[in-house]
Scaffold this motif. Structure first.
Motif, PDB file in Angstrom:
ATOM      1  N   TRP A   1      34.267  88.059  23.968  1.00 51.04           N
ATOM      2  CA  TRP A   1      34.575  87.083  25.019  1.00 51.04           C
ATOM      3  C   TRP A   1      34.826  87.744  26.354  1.00 51.04           C
ATOM      4  CZ3 TRP A   1      37.622  82.062  25.313  1.00 51.04           C
ATOM      5  CH2 TRP A   1      36.947  81.057  24.615  1.00 51.04           C
TER       6      TRP A   1
ATOM      7  N   ASP B   1      39.707  85.490  29.729  1.00 45.81           N
ATOM      8  CA  ASP B   1      40.965  86.225  29.550  1.00 45.81           C
ATOM      9  C   ASP B   1      41.506  86.165  28.123  1.00 45.81           C
ATOM     10  OD1 ASP B   1      42.223  83.833  29.215  1.00 45.81           O
ATOM     11  OD2 ASP B   1      42.770  83.640  31.309  1.00 45.81           O
ATOM     12  N   THR B   2      42.441  87.051  27.861  1.00 46.08           N
ATOM     13  CA  THR B   2      42.968  87.235  26.522  1.00 46.08           C
ATOM     14  C   THR B   2      43.667  85.990  25.986  1.00 46.08           C
ATOM     15  OG1 THR B   2      43.256  89.495  27.147  1.00 46.08           O
ATOM     16  CG2 THR B   2      44.364  88.821  25.167  1.00 46.08           C
TER      17      THR B   2
ATOM     18  N   THR C   1      42.733  92.658  12.839  1.00 41.86           N
ATOM     19  CA  THR C   1      42.477  92.573  14.282  1.00 41.86           C
ATOM     20  C   THR C   1      43.331  93.604  15.014  1.00 41.86           C
ATOM     21  OG1 THR C   1      42.107  90.219  13.992  1.00 41.86           O
ATOM     22  CG2 THR C   1      42.358  90.968  16.248  1.00 41.86           C
TER      23      THR C   1
ATOM     24  N   GLN D   1      41.767  96.877  17.065  1.00 41.08           N
ATOM     25  CA  GLN D   1      42.006  96.946  18.520  1.00 41.08           C
ATOM     26  C   GLN D   1      42.905  98.107  18.908  1.00 41.08           C
ATOM     27  OE1 GLN D   1      43.425  92.999  19.369  1.00 41.08           O
ATOM     28  NE2 GLN D   1      41.376  92.182  19.680  1.00 41.08           N
TER      29      GLN D   1
ATOM     30  N   GLN E   1      34.778  87.010  18.669  1.00 40.43           N
ATOM     31  CA  GLN E   1      35.591  86.782  19.878  1.00 40.43           C
ATOM     32  C   GLN E   1      35.894  88.085  20.617  1.00 40.43           C
ATOM     33  OE1 GLN E   1      36.084  83.761  21.023  1.00 40.43           O
ATOM     34  NE2 GLN E   1      34.968  83.060  19.231  1.00 40.43           N
ATOM     35  N   GLU E   2      35.699  89.240  19.964  1.00 40.68           N
ATOM     36  CA  GLU E   2      35.814  90.526  20.671  1.00 40.68           C
ATOM     37  C   GLU E   2      34.904  90.546  21.897  1.00 40.68           C
ATOM     38  OE1 GLU E   2      37.909  93.151  20.134  1.00 40.68           O
ATOM     39  OE2 GLU E   2      38.820  91.780  18.708  1.00 40.68           O
TER      40      GLU E   2
ATOM     41  N   ARG F   1      41.169  83.788  24.495  1.00 38.13           N
ATOM     42  CA  ARG F   1      40.639  84.344  23.253  1.00 38.13           C
ATOM     43  C   ARG F   1      41.660  84.182  22.119  1.00 38.13           C
ATOM     44  NH1 ARG F   1      38.451  90.356  23.188  1.00 38.13           N
ATOM     45  NH2 ARG F   1      40.624  90.920  23.319  1.00 38.13           N
ATOM     46  N   LEU F   2      42.918  84.435  22.431  1.00 40.33           N
ATOM     47  CA  LEU F   2      43.961  84.286  21.402  1.00 40.33           C
ATOM     48  C   LEU F   2      44.036  82.848  20.920  1.00 40.33           C
ATOM     49  CD1 LEU F   2      46.923  86.448  22.755  1.00 40.33           C
ATOM     50  CD2 LEU F   2      45.423  86.917  20.803  1.00 40.33           C
TER      51      LEU F   2
END
Ligand SMILES: Nc1ncnc2c1ncn2[C@@H]1O[C@H](COP(=O)(O)OP(=O)(O)O)[C@@H](O)[C@H]1O
Ligand SMILES: CSC[C@H]1O[C@H](OP(=O)(O)O)[C@H](O)[C@@H]1O
Length: 406
Positions: free
Chosen positions: A276, A279-280, A401, A405, A273-274, A283-284
């Motif tokens: 994608w 928008d965040t 994660t 990040q 998913q990194e 993804r979350l």
């Protein structure tokens, strides 16, 4: 046409015509080789007029991904067809129907599942599958319990161990999963950008001990009949149906290896998913869905396995000895977590990767995904013998994660 040789698309049609009850005499059949796996030929045969279709899977005498320099037994086609039939009997609706197995041609003719998608592809597209956790936990609980000494007459179980002895395919797993990633092996394949991570794997003594213990379990523990390669590329799925394919790596081994394969491939997609672009928040949310699925697969498996034990346990002492079931289930969770980690690490530095990460176009995002998959995998391997609950897997994924990040 019976002596073994790799079939052409035209020969596949001739064989399809000779099969009883599948196609009418005058049917105009088309044939396409669609195999995208590492090992075999797969033909899709279709009659447009009736919309009937079948799949013919033929084993090659070598590993397709490497070539003729890597010979491989054709007996894997027998194992695959026999296991598909057994899985279909133990878990109705969760495996493709087998119409025919031809030992001379190492050929299995089976139900066409083209109305489903390969789950890895579906997850890469960001789809959710409401039936998956329930279906796969049923598949795992029933195939593992009912082929083990807990649920199957122990003499019959030993016959099954004999029937599914699979040394060549096991050797692939022993090397590619439990050995090569932990040394500078020729078979390894990784991006230069993460060489530092590969070198850390080769030098990590704590990790080597845990992997050696997991490998020893894989080599010696004939606990249940495993699928042996239960990644998301071996699962066909759609909204209301799940089908498990490709059990050519089946053998009697430790149950946690199959459960771990499912969890590892959900977590590999989580790492992917990194990459994608959207928008965040999306993804979350998708990551939360994947972690929730990890939890549901284990919890569903555990509940169904315990229920089978209560209802169909055949072993007097393990049924009745106070505390036995608790010790057994704790060990199973720990094995599952260790194998999950090992199956993640191999897909980043070993020979065969996964599209969830390999197809990420942005090189920085891809590198982050690779580092994240390795970090989660290593942490799970190191946790395994100390684990108490599945929640620890979720915490590790979330912690790693944040670290990658940061
Ligand atoms: N029963 C089936 N129905 C439709 N397509 C299939 C079926 N079995 C295999 N395929 C197709 O062939 C591909 C390779 O099959 P697979 O069994 O995974 O081969 P391999 O053992 O070489 O990995 C699958 O990804 C899928 O696209
Ligand atoms: C040399 S085989 C590598 C790898 O391929 C198998 O997967 P699949 O055939 O389903 O793509 C298995 O995972 C092996 O470890």
């Amino acid at each position: 046409m019976s002596a073994y040789h790799p079939l052409t698309e035209t020969e596949a049609i001739q064989i399809a015509r000779s099969l009883p009850d599948l196609f009418s005499g005058g049917a105009e059949l088309t044939s396409r080789e669609i195999g995208d796996g590492n090992l075999n030929l797969v033909f899709h045969i279709r009659d447009a007029a009736s919309a009937r279709s079948i799949i013919m899977k033929q084993a090659l005498p070598y590993a397709k991904v490497v070539g003729e320099s890597w010979p491989l037994t054709l007996d894997r086609a027998r194992i695959e067809s026999e296991v598909l039939m057994l899985e279909g009997a133990l878990c109705p609706g969760l495996a493709p129907k087998v119409y025919l197995y031809d030992p001379e041609l190492a050929l299995t003719v089976m139900e066409d599942l083209s109305d489903h998608v390969i789950m890895r592809k579906g997850l890469i597209e960001g789809n959710r599958y409401p039936r998956f956790a329930d279906d796969i936990s049923t598949f795992l609980a029933r195939t593992l319990f009912l082929t083990s000494d807990l649920g199957l007459n122990q003499q019959e179980k030993k016959e099954r161990v004999k029937q599914f002895i699979n040394p060549e395919l096991c050797k692939i797993t022993e090397d590619l999963i439990f050995d090569d990633p932990y040394r500078d092996a020729d078979t390894n394949s990784f991006d230069e950008a993460i060489r530092d991570e590969a070198e850390k794997l080769w030098a990590d003594g704590e990790l080597h001990l845990e992997v050696a213990l997991l490998r020893h379990k894989f080599l010696t523990q004939a606990q249940a009949l495993l699928h042996g390669d239960l990644h998301t590329g071996s699962i066909f799925i759609k909204e209301d149906s799940t089908k498990v394919i490709d059990p050519e790596f089946a053998y009697y081994g430790p149950m946690g290896f199959d459960i771990g394969a499912v969890l590892a491939n959900l977590l590999l997609n989580y790492a992917g998913q990194e990459g994608w672009k959207s928008d965040t928040a999306d993804r979350l949310a998708y990551r939360a869905y994947l972690l929730d699925t990890v939890k549901q697969v284990w919890s569903g498996f555990e509940a169904k396995f315990r229920a089978l034990w209560e209802q169909q346990g055949i072993d007097r002492l393990s049924n009745n000895a106070a505390g036995f079931q608790e010790v057994y289930m704790k060990q199973l969770l720990q094995d599952t977590i260790g194998f999950t980690g090992a199956k993640m690490v191999r897909r980043v530095v070993g020979l065969a990767h996964v599209a969830d990460i390999d197809t990420i176009e942005n090189s920085q995002a891809k590198e982050r995904a690779q580092r994240l998959a390795l970090a989660i995998g290593k942490a799970l391997i190191k946790l395994n013998r100390r684990a108490v609950t599945i929640d620890e897997v979720i915490s590790i994924a979330e912690q790693q994660t944040s670290t990658v990040q940061a």
